[in-house]
Design a protein around this motif. Structure first.
Motif, short mmCIF file in Angstrom:
data_model
loop_
_atom_site.label_atom_id
_atom_site.label_comp_id
_atom_site.label_asym_id
_atom_site.label_seq_id
_atom_site.Cartn_x
_atom_site.Cartn_y
_atom_site.Cartn_z
N LEU A 119 42.46 -0.30 40.48
CA LEU A 119 41.77 -0.29 41.86
C LEU A 119 41.21 1.16 42.16
O LEU A 119 40.37 1.36 42.78
CB LEU A 119 42.92 -0.38 42.76
CG LEU A 119 43.02 -1.82 42.86
CD1 LEU A 119 44.27 -2.17 44.08
CD2 LEU A 119 42.05 -2.69 43.13
N ARG A 120 41.58 2.18 41.44
CA ARG A 120 41.00 3.53 41.64
C ARG A 120 39.61 3.63 41.16
O ARG A 120 38.98 4.47 41.54
CB ARG A 120 41.98 4.53 40.90
CG ARG A 120 41.92 4.36 39.55
CD ARG A 120 42.59 5.57 38.63
NE ARG A 120 42.55 5.70 37.27
CZ ARG A 120 43.57 4.81 36.45
NH1 ARG A 120 44.49 3.94 37.35
NH2 ARG A 120 43.46 4.76 35.31
N ARG A 121 39.29 2.67 40.26
CA ARG A 121 38.00 2.76 39.96
C ARG A 121 37.07 2.02 40.86
O ARG A 121 35.64 2.27 40.82
CB ARG A 121 37.74 1.93 38.63
CG ARG A 121 38.36 2.38 37.31
CD ARG A 121 37.57 3.48 36.66
NE ARG A 121 36.19 3.05 36.07
CZ ARG A 121 36.07 2.29 35.08
NH1 ARG A 121 37.12 1.96 34.28
NH2 ARG A 121 34.99 1.81 34.84
N ALA A 123 37.77 2.42 44.44
CA ALA A 123 38.04 3.13 45.53
C ALA A 123 36.82 3.60 46.18
O ALA A 123 36.64 3.35 47.64
CB ALA A 123 38.92 4.27 45.17
N LEU A 124 35.86 4.40 45.54
CA LEU A 124 34.60 4.95 46.27
C LEU A 124 33.61 3.57 46.79
O LEU A 124 33.20 3.57 47.84
CB LEU A 124 33.89 5.79 45.22
CG LEU A 124 34.73 7.09 45.19
CD1 LEU A 124 33.92 8.02 44.07
CD2 LEU A 124 34.77 7.83 46.64
N PRO A 125 33.32 2.67 45.79
CA PRO A 125 32.66 1.48 46.06
C PRO A 125 33.24 0.93 47.39
O PRO A 125 32.34 0.30 48.22
CB PRO A 125 32.52 0.78 44.97
CG PRO A 125 33.49 1.16 44.06
CD PRO A 125 33.58 2.83 44.24
N LEU A 126 34.50 0.56 47.50
CA LEU A 126 35.19 -0.07 48.38
C LEU A 126 34.78 0.66 49.97
O LEU A 126 34.86 0.09 50.81
CB LEU A 126 36.64 -0.53 48.06
CG LEU A 126 36.82 -1.50 47.13
CD1 LEU A 126 38.32 -1.84 46.70
CD2 LEU A 126 36.25 -2.99 47.50
N SER A 298 30.25 -1.55 42.77
CA SER A 298 31.32 -2.40 42.31
C SER A 298 31.06 -3.13 41.07
O SER A 298 31.98 -3.45 40.14
CB SER A 298 31.98 -3.06 43.43
OG SER A 298 33.09 -3.95 43.08
N VAL A 299 30.25 -4.11 41.16
CA VAL A 299 29.72 -5.03 40.15
C VAL A 299 29.42 -4.30 38.92
O VAL A 299 30.02 -4.23 37.61
CB VAL A 299 28.46 -5.71 40.58
CG1 VAL A 299 27.70 -6.44 39.27
CG2 VAL A 299 28.72 -6.95 41.65
N HIS A 300 28.66 -2.93 38.86
CA HIS A 300 28.47 -2.34 37.53
C HIS A 300 29.70 -1.52 37.03
O HIS A 300 30.02 -1.84 35.89
CB HIS A 300 27.62 -1.09 37.98
CG HIS A 300 27.33 -0.10 37.00
ND1 HIS A 300 26.41 -0.56 35.89
CD2 HIS A 300 27.66 1.11 36.68
CE1 HIS A 300 26.22 0.37 34.94
NE2 HIS A 300 27.13 1.52 35.45
N ALA A 301 30.78 -1.14 37.90
CA ALA A 301 32.03 -0.65 37.43
C ALA A 301 32.72 -1.82 36.76
O ALA A 301 33.39 -1.55 35.72
CB ALA A 301 32.74 -0.02 38.68
N HIS A 302 32.75 -2.82 37.40
CA HIS A 302 33.59 -3.70 36.90
C HIS A 302 32.84 -4.38 35.43
O HIS A 302 33.65 -4.56 34.44
CB HIS A 302 33.75 -5.09 37.59
CG HIS A 302 34.49 -6.35 37.03
ND1 HIS A 302 35.83 -6.21 37.36
CD2 HIS A 302 34.47 -7.49 36.50
CE1 HIS A 302 36.39 -7.29 36.79
NE2 HIS A 302 35.50 -8.15 36.53
N SER A 303 31.65 -4.58 35.27
CA SER A 303 30.82 -5.06 34.22
C SER A 303 31.15 -3.78 33.04
O SER A 303 31.42 -4.19 31.99
CB SER A 303 29.45 -5.17 34.67
OG SER A 303 29.36 -6.23 35.35
N ALA A 304 31.07 -2.63 33.37
CA ALA A 304 31.25 -1.55 32.50
C ALA A 304 32.66 -1.44 32.07
O ALA A 304 32.84 -1.29 30.77
CB ALA A 304 30.83 -0.16 33.17
N GLY A 305 33.61 -1.68 32.89
CA GLY A 305 34.94 -1.51 32.40
C GLY A 305 35.27 -2.95 31.46
O GLY A 305 35.93 -2.87 30.57
N ARG A 306 34.63 -4.07 31.74
CA ARG A 306 35.07 -5.15 30.81
C ARG A 306 34.14 -4.79 29.55
O ARG A 306 34.76 -5.19 28.44
CB ARG A 306 34.33 -6.47 31.56
CG ARG A 306 34.88 -6.57 32.63
CD ARG A 306 36.11 -7.66 32.65
NE ARG A 306 35.94 -8.74 31.70
CZ ARG A 306 36.62 -9.82 31.54
NH1 ARG A 306 37.29 -9.92 32.31
NH2 ARG A 306 36.43 -10.73 30.45
#
Length: 333
Positions: A119-121, A123-126, A298-306
């Motif tokens: 979730l810390r990843r 935090a800023l987009p949220l 958020s979408v970019h962070a999630h996709s990059a993390g995956r």
């Protein structure tokens, strides 16, 4: 890739109509709008499905019928009633921006399904999303019309949030069900989904007609406009829009396709500003920028993390109900 981006843009233009129609048909209740729209869509789904209807129904088991019923309610009928109520009481801009958070909410609700992202990843987009929601709500209360009360605006915001949660739950449940039942193709499940939605809308419409008192005909309740708008919505958003998204999902990179969903929100806002013949107010503009930035981040962070973890990237097909290719269908069906 650019063909995929263009198709995603055109799909968003079709889906944006979903938000403007309740504004145009303000004399009708959210229940009437949902029943009218999905009766039209069910009829189109029936016509498209007719040549293979018998063979397709022969493959269904009781669990499939239960899934179709709950998905038709959560992903279409109840979702659209809440959306229409949000537009009616809070306005088009707050409703479209709140529901535009779908990629973020699906990501959070489906973390265990799609691979955990700390979730810390997010935090800023949220925080950007929260700031955008705050801006649009403050603007709604500051510019409420003389006939609108604070309670009605709060009710509209709550309905928009309910629509967001309702469709997000549907998207995840639908994705999980299709993964457990790979014998259904996306096209088959989409057609069954549209048909079940139309059948439930018919039952609800009959029950409502039998139990409610007749509403006197008034010039504001233009039934020819009602059926014209709903037929165009069923054809444009549910049939053409989803076919365009199918192309976009296959042509655009996975990390981009989730962000293409934002076209729906932007077109909804554009149609609203054109309909009321004025541009966005400062707080509305700030909300648009903050929410688009937050959701995209958020979408970019999630996709990059995956991608970094070496697992399959987030399915691009989450994001308006009836007829998306892949695990989850778009909520605008």
């Amino acid at each position: 890739m650019w063909i995929g981006v263009l198709c995603g843009l055109l799909a968003g233009a079709m889906w944006g109509l979903v938000f403007i129609v309740p504004e145009m048909l303000g004399a009708f209740s959210p229940l009437e709008l949902a029943v009218g729209r999905y009766l039209a869509y069910g009829a189109m789904a029936f016509a498209l499905l007719l040549p293979r209807l018998k063979s397709l129904f022969g493959t269904l088991v009781p669990g499939d019928y239960a899934a179709l019923v709950r998905h038709a309610l959560a992903g279409n009928i109840v979702y659209y009633m809440l959306l229409a109520a949000g537009v009616k009481y809070a306005g088009l801009a707050p409703t479209s921006l709140i529901i535009g958070m779908v990629p973020v909410v699906v990501t959070l609700m489906g973390r265990k399904d799609h691979g955990a992202l700390p979730l810390r990843r997010l935090a800023l987009p949220l925080l950007l999303v929260a700031a955008g929601i705050a801006c649009i709500n403050v603007d709604s209360f500051l510019h409420a019309g003389p006939a609108a009360s604070s309670g009605e605006i709060a009710l509209g915001v709550a309905c928009a949030a309910g629509a967001l949660l309702c469709w997000s739950w549907y998207a995840l449940d639908n994705a999980r069900y299709l993964k457990r039942n790979p014998h259904f193709s996306s096209a088959q499940w989409s057609a069954l989904y549209g048909l079940s939605t139309g059948a439930i809308a018919l039952l609800i419409g009959i029950a409502s007609w039998l139990l409610s008192d007749p509403v006197p005909a008034t010039p504001a309740r233009d039934w020819s406009l009602f059926w014209t708008c709903n037929a165009l919505l069923a054809l444009g958003a549910s049939v053409i829009g989803n076919q365009l998204w199918n192309v976009a999902s296959r042509r655009a990179p996975v990390t981009l396709s989730g962000q293409l969903i934002l076209f729906e929100t932007l077109f909804a806002l554009l149609y609203g500003f054109l309909y009321r013949a004025q541009g966005p107010r400062p707080l509305e503009l700030a909300a648009i920028v903050l929410l688009v930035a937050g959701v995209t981040w958020s979408v970019h962070a999630h996709s990059a993390g995956r991608d970094a973890s070496g697992r399959e990237a987030l399915d691009p097909d989450f994001g308006e109900g009836d007829g998306m290719a892949g695990a989850a269908h778009r909520h605008q069906s």
